[in-house]
Design a protein around this motif. Structure first.
Motif, short mmCIF file in Angstrom:
data_model
loop_
_atom_site.label_atom_id
_atom_site.label_comp_id
_atom_site.label_asym_id
_atom_site.label_seq_id
_atom_site.Cartn_x
_atom_site.Cartn_y
_atom_site.Cartn_z
N THR A 37 -9.28 2.45 2.36
CA THR A 37 -9.75 1.25 3.06
C THR A 37 -8.73 0.86 4.11
OG1 THR A 37 -8.68 -0.24 1.50
CG2 THR A 37 -10.97 0.38 1.03
N LEU B 125 -7.46 -2.69 6.68
CA LEU B 125 -7.31 -4.13 6.50
C LEU B 125 -8.18 -4.95 7.44
CD1 LEU B 125 -3.46 -4.31 6.07
CD2 LEU B 125 -5.22 -4.22 4.32
N THR C 259 -9.45 -9.57 3.71
CA THR C 259 -8.17 -9.87 3.07
C THR C 259 -8.13 -9.17 1.73
OG1 THR C 259 -8.09 -12.02 4.14
CG2 THR C 259 -6.65 -11.69 2.25
N ARG C 260 -7.31 -8.18 1.62
CA ARG C 260 -7.18 -7.43 0.38
C ARG C 260 -5.91 -7.89 -0.33
NH1 ARG C 260 -11.11 -3.81 0.23
NH2 ARG C 260 -11.89 -3.01 2.20
N GLU D 202 -8.19 2.47 -3.49
CA GLU D 202 -8.49 1.37 -2.59
C GLU D 202 -7.49 1.33 -1.43
OE1 GLU D 202 -9.58 -2.39 -4.29
OE2 GLU D 202 -8.72 -3.44 -2.57
N TYR E 137 -2.98 -6.66 -2.90
CA TYR E 137 -2.29 -5.55 -3.54
C TYR E 137 -1.09 -6.10 -4.29
CZ TYR E 137 -5.06 -2.52 -0.59
OH TYR E 137 -6.12 -1.89 0.00
N LYS F 95 0.83 -1.20 0.00
CA LYS F 95 0.00 0.00 0.00
C LYS F 95 0.87 1.26 0.00
CE LYS F 95 -3.82 0.20 2.42
NZ LYS F 95 -4.88 0.11 3.45
#
Length: 165
Positions: free
Chosen positions: A130, A132, A136-137, A126, A139, A32
């Motif tokens: 947003t 965490l 579960t993102r 995003e 990237y 991020k």
């Protein structure tokens, strides 16, 4: 000349931290941060290109201040059609921007820039808007962001070079 060494070293460092992260969550933090750092660099670089071009070509201090305060400072973003093009039109005029775009589009660089910045904007929004917790993102690794940087910086250098002619 666009300064690239600091952002490049930052992205390389974030990639090293990502690859040695002790948890998935820490790896996501580095991913991020890499995206947000690159987007900040793009915005600063675009501002710098416009201000320096204005300073090279405008004689009046009032007009140089106008360029900074009325063209660059109100701009928040890095999308071609919404941010870059309006700044260029305000400084150069539509006729010169059309010439610039025709020159760059001979090698599809405007199309590539629009595409790369559009993809990056979605990822950046995003990452920036947003958190965490509970989700579960996914990237891209900072190495991918470094690749984005290489593609985008090449086109920004071309724009800067064309403005200097």
């Amino acid at each position: 000349m666009i300064a690239k060494s600091y952002i490049k070293s930052t992205l390389i460092e974030l990639d090293k931290l990502y690859n040695s992260a002790s948890s998935q969550k820490k790896a996501i933090y580095f991913s991020k941060l890499a995206v947000i750092e690159l987007c900040g660099w793009i915005e600063e670089t675009l501002d710098d290109i416009i201000i320096k071009h204005g300073n090279r070509n405008l004689k009046s201090a009032d007009n140089k201040n106008y360029c900074k305060n009325k063209i660059v400072n109100p701009n928040y973003g890095f999308q071609y059609n919404n941010n870059i093009r309006p700044m260029l039109i305000s400084l150069l005029g539509l006729i010169q921007v059309e010439k610039l775009e025709l020159e760059l589009e001979k090698t599809a660089q405007i199309t590539l820039l629009k595409s790369n910045l559009g993809n990056l904007k979605s990822t950046r929004n995003e990452a920036a808007h947003t958190h965490l917790k509970g989700v579960t993102r996914i990237y891209n690794a900072p190495s991918r962001t470094l690749g984005d940087f290489n593609r985008i910086s090449t086109i920004l250098e071309k724009i800067d070079s064309e403005l200097r002619k």
